[in-house]
Design a protein around this motif. Structure first.
Motif, PDB file in Angstrom:
ATOM      1  N   VAL A 230      10.939   0.300   9.126  1.00 57.42           N
ATOM      2  CA  VAL A 230       9.574   0.803   8.987  1.00 57.42           C
ATOM      3  C   VAL A 230       8.809   0.609  10.283  1.00 57.42           C
ATOM      4  N   LYS A 231       8.919  -0.587  10.877  1.00 53.92           N
ATOM      5  CA  LYS A 231       8.195  -0.857  12.109  1.00 53.92           C
ATOM      6  C   LYS A 231       8.680   0.050  13.239  1.00 53.92           C
ATOM      7  N   HIS A 232       9.996   0.311  13.261  1.00 52.30           N
ATOM      8  CA  HIS A 232      10.565   1.123  14.335  1.00 52.30           C
ATOM      9  C   HIS A 232      10.087   2.562  14.234  1.00 52.30           C
ATOM     10  N   VAL A 233      10.088   3.096  13.036  1.00 56.75           N
ATOM     11  CA  VAL A 233       9.746   4.501  12.866  1.00 56.75           C
ATOM     12  C   VAL A 233       8.245   4.721  12.833  1.00 56.75           C
ATOM     13  N   ALA A 234       7.502   3.782  12.195  1.00 54.84           N
ATOM     14  CA  ALA A 234       6.078   4.008  11.955  1.00 54.84           C
ATOM     15  C   ALA A 234       5.197   3.535  13.093  1.00 54.84           C
ATOM     16  N   GLY A 235       5.782   2.918  14.135  1.00 57.48           N
ATOM     17  CA  GLY A 235       4.948   2.388  15.194  1.00 57.48           C
ATOM     18  C   GLY A 235       4.133   3.482  15.870  1.00 57.48           C
ATOM     19  N   GLY A 236       2.818   3.346  15.886  1.00 55.04           N
ATOM     20  CA  GLY A 236       1.940   4.297  16.539  1.00 55.04           C
ATOM     21  C   GLY A 236       1.709   5.582  15.767  1.00 55.04           C
ATOM     22  N   TYR A 237       2.285   5.718  14.589  1.00 58.04           N
ATOM     23  CA  TYR A 237       2.143   6.951  13.810  1.00 58.04           C
ATOM     24  C   TYR A 237       0.897   6.860  12.928  1.00 58.04           C
ATOM     25  N   LYS A 238       0.185   7.975  12.793  1.00 57.22           N
ATOM     26  CA  LYS A 238      -0.980   8.025  11.918  1.00 57.22           C
ATOM     27  C   LYS A 238      -0.664   8.838  10.670  1.00 57.22           C
ATOM     28  N   LEU A 239      -1.073   8.294   9.539  1.00 60.98           N
ATOM     29  CA  LEU A 239      -0.817   8.995   8.274  1.00 60.98           C
ATOM     30  C   LEU A 239      -1.590  10.307   8.233  1.00 60.98           C
ATOM     31  N   ARG A 240      -0.939  11.310   7.634  1.00 62.64           N
ATOM     32  CA  ARG A 240      -1.644  12.581   7.474  1.00 62.64           C
ATOM     33  C   ARG A 240      -2.740  12.460   6.420  1.00 62.64           C
ATOM     34  N   ALA A 241      -2.447  11.788   5.327  1.00 65.86           N
ATOM     35  CA  ALA A 241      -3.455  11.581   4.281  1.00 65.86           C
ATOM     36  C   ALA A 241      -2.961  10.515   3.334  1.00 65.86           C
ATOM     37  N   ARG A 242      -3.686   9.432   3.247  1.00 59.37           N
ATOM     38  CA  ARG A 242      -3.341   8.407   2.261  1.00 59.37           C
ATOM     39  C   ARG A 242      -3.831   8.868   0.898  1.00 59.37           C
ATOM     40  N   PRO A 243      -3.042   8.689  -0.167  1.00 61.91           N
ATOM     41  CA  PRO A 243      -3.498   9.091  -1.508  1.00 61.91           C
ATOM     42  C   PRO A 243      -4.831   8.443  -1.859  1.00 61.91           C
ATOM     43  N   PRO A 244      -5.708   9.159  -2.558  1.00 59.52           N
ATOM     44  CA  PRO A 244      -7.069   8.659  -2.812  1.00 59.52           C
ATOM     45  C   PRO A 244      -7.106   7.334  -3.569  1.00 59.52           C
ATOM     46  N   GLU A 245      -6.134   7.095  -4.477  1.00 62.38           N
ATOM     47  CA  GLU A 245      -6.184   5.839  -5.229  1.00 62.38           C
ATOM     48  C   GLU A 245      -5.968   4.631  -4.320  1.00 62.38           C
ATOM     49  N   PHE A 246      -5.183   4.816  -3.257  1.00 62.44           N
ATOM     50  CA  PHE A 246      -4.961   3.707  -2.330  1.00 62.44           C
ATOM     51  C   PHE A 246      -6.126   3.555  -1.356  1.00 62.44           C
ATOM     52  N   ASN A 247      -6.808   4.658  -1.053  1.00 63.58           N
ATOM     53  CA  ASN A 247      -8.054   4.563  -0.285  1.00 63.58           C
ATOM     54  C   ASN A 247      -9.087   3.747  -1.052  1.00 63.58           C
ATOM     55  N   ALA A 248      -9.182   4.028  -2.367  1.00 61.34           N
ATOM     56  CA  ALA A 248     -10.131   3.287  -3.208  1.00 61.34           C
ATOM     57  C   ALA A 248      -9.780   1.805  -3.245  1.00 61.34           C
ATOM     58  N   MET A 249      -8.478   1.492  -3.291  1.00 60.63           N
ATOM     59  CA  MET A 249      -8.051   0.081  -3.253  1.00 60.63           C
ATOM     60  C   MET A 249      -8.530  -0.599  -1.974  1.00 60.63           C
ATOM     61  N   GLY A 250      -8.310   0.065  -0.832  1.00 62.31           N
ATOM     62  CA  GLY A 250      -8.709  -0.522   0.440  1.00 62.31           C
ATOM     63  C   GLY A 250     -10.204  -0.761   0.523  1.00 62.31           C
ATOM     64  N   GLU A 251     -10.999   0.209   0.059  1.00 62.49           N
ATOM     65  CA  GLU A 251     -12.450   0.052   0.090  1.00 62.49           C
ATOM     66  C   GLU A 251     -12.903  -1.060  -0.851  1.00 62.49           C
ATOM     67  N   TYR A 252     -12.272  -1.131  -2.010  1.00 60.72           N
ATOM     68  CA  TYR A 252     -12.617  -2.201  -2.946  1.00 60.72           C
ATOM     69  C   TYR A 252     -12.328  -3.565  -2.333  1.00 60.72           C
ATOM     70  N   LEU A 253     -11.166  -3.718  -1.704  1.00 58.98           N
ATOM     71  CA  LEU A 253     -10.789  -5.009  -1.113  1.00 58.98           C
ATOM     72  C   LEU A 253     -11.744  -5.404   0.000  1.00 58.98           C
ATOM     73  N   ASP A 254     -12.187  -4.431   0.812  1.00 58.86           N
ATOM     74  CA  ASP A 254     -13.149  -4.737   1.871  1.00 58.86           C
ATOM     75  C   ASP A 254     -14.452  -5.271   1.289  1.00 58.86           C
ATOM     76  N   THR A 255     -14.949  -4.577   0.262  1.00 54.49           N
ATOM     77  CA  THR A 255     -16.212  -4.999  -0.362  1.00 54.49           C
ATOM     78  C   THR A 255     -16.061  -6.335  -1.074  1.00 54.49           C
ATOM     79  N   PHE A 256     -14.977  -6.486  -1.807  1.00 53.70           N
ATOM     80  CA  PHE A 256     -14.739  -7.705  -2.578  1.00 53.70           C
ATOM     81  C   PHE A 256     -14.612  -8.923  -1.662  1.00 53.70           C
ATOM     82  N   SER A 257     -13.859  -8.791  -0.571  1.00 56.53           N
ATOM     83  CA  SER A 257     -13.687  -9.918   0.347  1.00 56.53           C
ATOM     84  C   SER A 257     -14.996 -10.260   1.048  1.00 56.53           C
TER      85      SER A 257
END
Length: 448
Positions: A230-257
């Motif tokens: 994963v590190k070898h292939v994904a290094g420096g790569y940007k996701l085309r679009a993260r699924p919305p449910e995982f975006n919501a998880m990330g935003e929730y974790l930022d606010t919660f922390s």
């Protein structure tokens, strides 16, 4: 490590994700230009989130000032707490692995001094040779177990361990209070691992619970093959679009922390101020006691005040102890939990980046020379879907644990505060009676 459906997934009730079907033809279409999403996502938005799902802001209902409403609210909280507990342990009757951490012991040698804890296990699983085990483990053994779980179960959320020192400023890590707090945290960590439908079948957990001597050198510094690729292939790569449910998880974790960090800082400050206030209060009581010895006419009232202040000192000491040993450790645990969850979310993004990178390269080759889609793309797709399913299942489990823990924490905090003020009120009411009796005696003396 080959990544497929984890052992125990089917029996645990974890549902595979259906939001990303990913047949290869659909996957090729998903490579159309879209908004780039950085792998290390996050934000400083102060959003109102419920379990990682965006919701509209609404004005809070006005709180009732009547004791009846407060009681009804308290009962409602307790009912919800019992319901959550019932949901979390709905399969208690079918559980077959029970662990307990207790009996801390201090070991002193010429080289080092350390604490060990008894780890007791009861099970009916065929993977274990005996139905019961009892071994002694120290903190670094628990840390070894967590490292091995992270290495071998990269798609799952591994519960956090208590930090080396639970609170800043702790000097005596062998004090009774520190050892007790750590023991409770280690017990909670191990219970959560043992209750997990996937982690509980990990062979390293089996070794931790049963082996007299752990072979901790083996594989400590190794990364899993999945992590390396994963590190070898994904290094420096940007996701085309993260699924919305995982975006919501990330935003929730930022606010919660962010909220937890603020509460933790304020609670630490309150605890320091309570400690300073307690020191002054003790001196305050001693002054009244010494004054009573030189004032015969005021002796009883002054001794009454000293007694009241002493009672308030004891009540405040109990309140502060509860905050330092019960309230703050839970806050800190969930601060660590959010960091762990963010790390798993980043690994999920890396898995998606690996899949998209390989798929994009395969599509280009197919357009150039009509070569068939390589098998490695399908494997990457399976890895990502497995990651998505495991993360969503662990997210739901984590949310359920969080609700249960915080309801119990807040109810306990309310009870402790009520108990503190009741003790203080009772003490000062008794003083009023003493002063009234003294006033009656003085009037009687003047009349005679």
């Amino acid at each position: 490590m080959s990544v497929g459906t984890p052992r125990g997934l089917a029996s645990s009730g974890q549902k595979p994700i259906t939001e990303i079907p990913h047949p290869l033809s659909a996957a090729e279409e998903s490579l159309s230009p879209g908004p780039d999403v950085s792998i290390s996502s996050g934000g400083d938005k102060d959003l109102e989130l419920t379990n990682g799902t965006l919701v509209e802001n609404s004005s809070p209902a006005s709180a009732s000032s009547t004791s009846t409403s407060a009681l009804l609210s308290r009962l409602q909280v307790e009912d919800n707490f019992e319901a959550d507990a019932a949901d979390l342990y709905a399969t208690t009757e079918t559980r077959d692995l029970f662990v307990t951490v207790d009996d801390p012991k201090k070991h002193v040698s010429t080289m080092e001094t350390y604490i060990t804890y008894r780890v007791s296990t009861k099970t009916t699983r065929i993977e274990f040779d005996l139905p019961e085990y009892s071994v002694r483990r120290r903190y670094q053994d628990f840390d070894w177990l967590r490292v091995k779980l992270e290495e071998t179960q990269p798609t799952n959320l591994i519960p956090p361990l208590p930090e080396k020192f639970v609170m800043k400023g702790v000097v005596d890590r062998f004090s009774e209070e520190f050892v007790e707090t750590r023991m409770k945290a280690l017990d909670k960590f191990l219970k959560r691992v043992a209750d997990h439908p996937v982690l509980s079948f990990n062979p390293h957990l089996n070794a931790f619970l049963t082996a007299k001597d752990l072979n901790k050198r083996q594989g400590l510094a190794l990364l899993t093959k999945m992590g390396e690729s994963v590190k070898h292939v994904a290094g420096g790569y940007k996701l085309r679009a993260r699924p919305p449910e995982f975006n919501a998880m990330g935003e929730y974790l930022d606010t919660f922390s962010q909220k937890l960090g603020t509460i933790d800082r304020i609670a630490q400050r309150i605890l320091r101020e309570q400690s300073e206030y307690l020191t002054e209060l003790r001196e305050y009581a001693s002054v009244y006691s010494s004054w009573a010895g030189s004032e015969e006419e005021l002796q009883r009232p002054l001794e009454g005040v000293a007694g009241c202040v002493t009672t308030c000192c004891g009540a405040l000491e109990d309140l502060s102890e509860n905050m330092s040993q019960d309230f703050l450790p839970v806050l800190r645990e969930y601060v660590l939990y959010t960091e762990t969850m963010k790390n798993v979310l980043r690994k999920r993004d890396q898995s998606q980046a690996e899949y998209e990178g390989r798929l994009e390269a395969a599509v280009l080759r197919k357009q150039e020379d009509r070569t068939p889609m390589p098998l490695e793309v399908e494997k990457c797709q399976d890895k990502m879907e497995c990651f998505n399913a495991d993360l969503k299942a662990d997210w739901e489990r984590w949310q359920c644990n969080k609700r249960q823990d915080f309801k119990q924490l807040l109810i306990g905090m309310a009870d402790k505060n009520i108990n503190y003020y009741e003790k203080c009120q009772t003490a000062w009411e008794s003083l009023v009676t003493v002063l009234q009796d003294k006033q009656t005696e003085d009037k009687t003396s003047e009349t005679n």
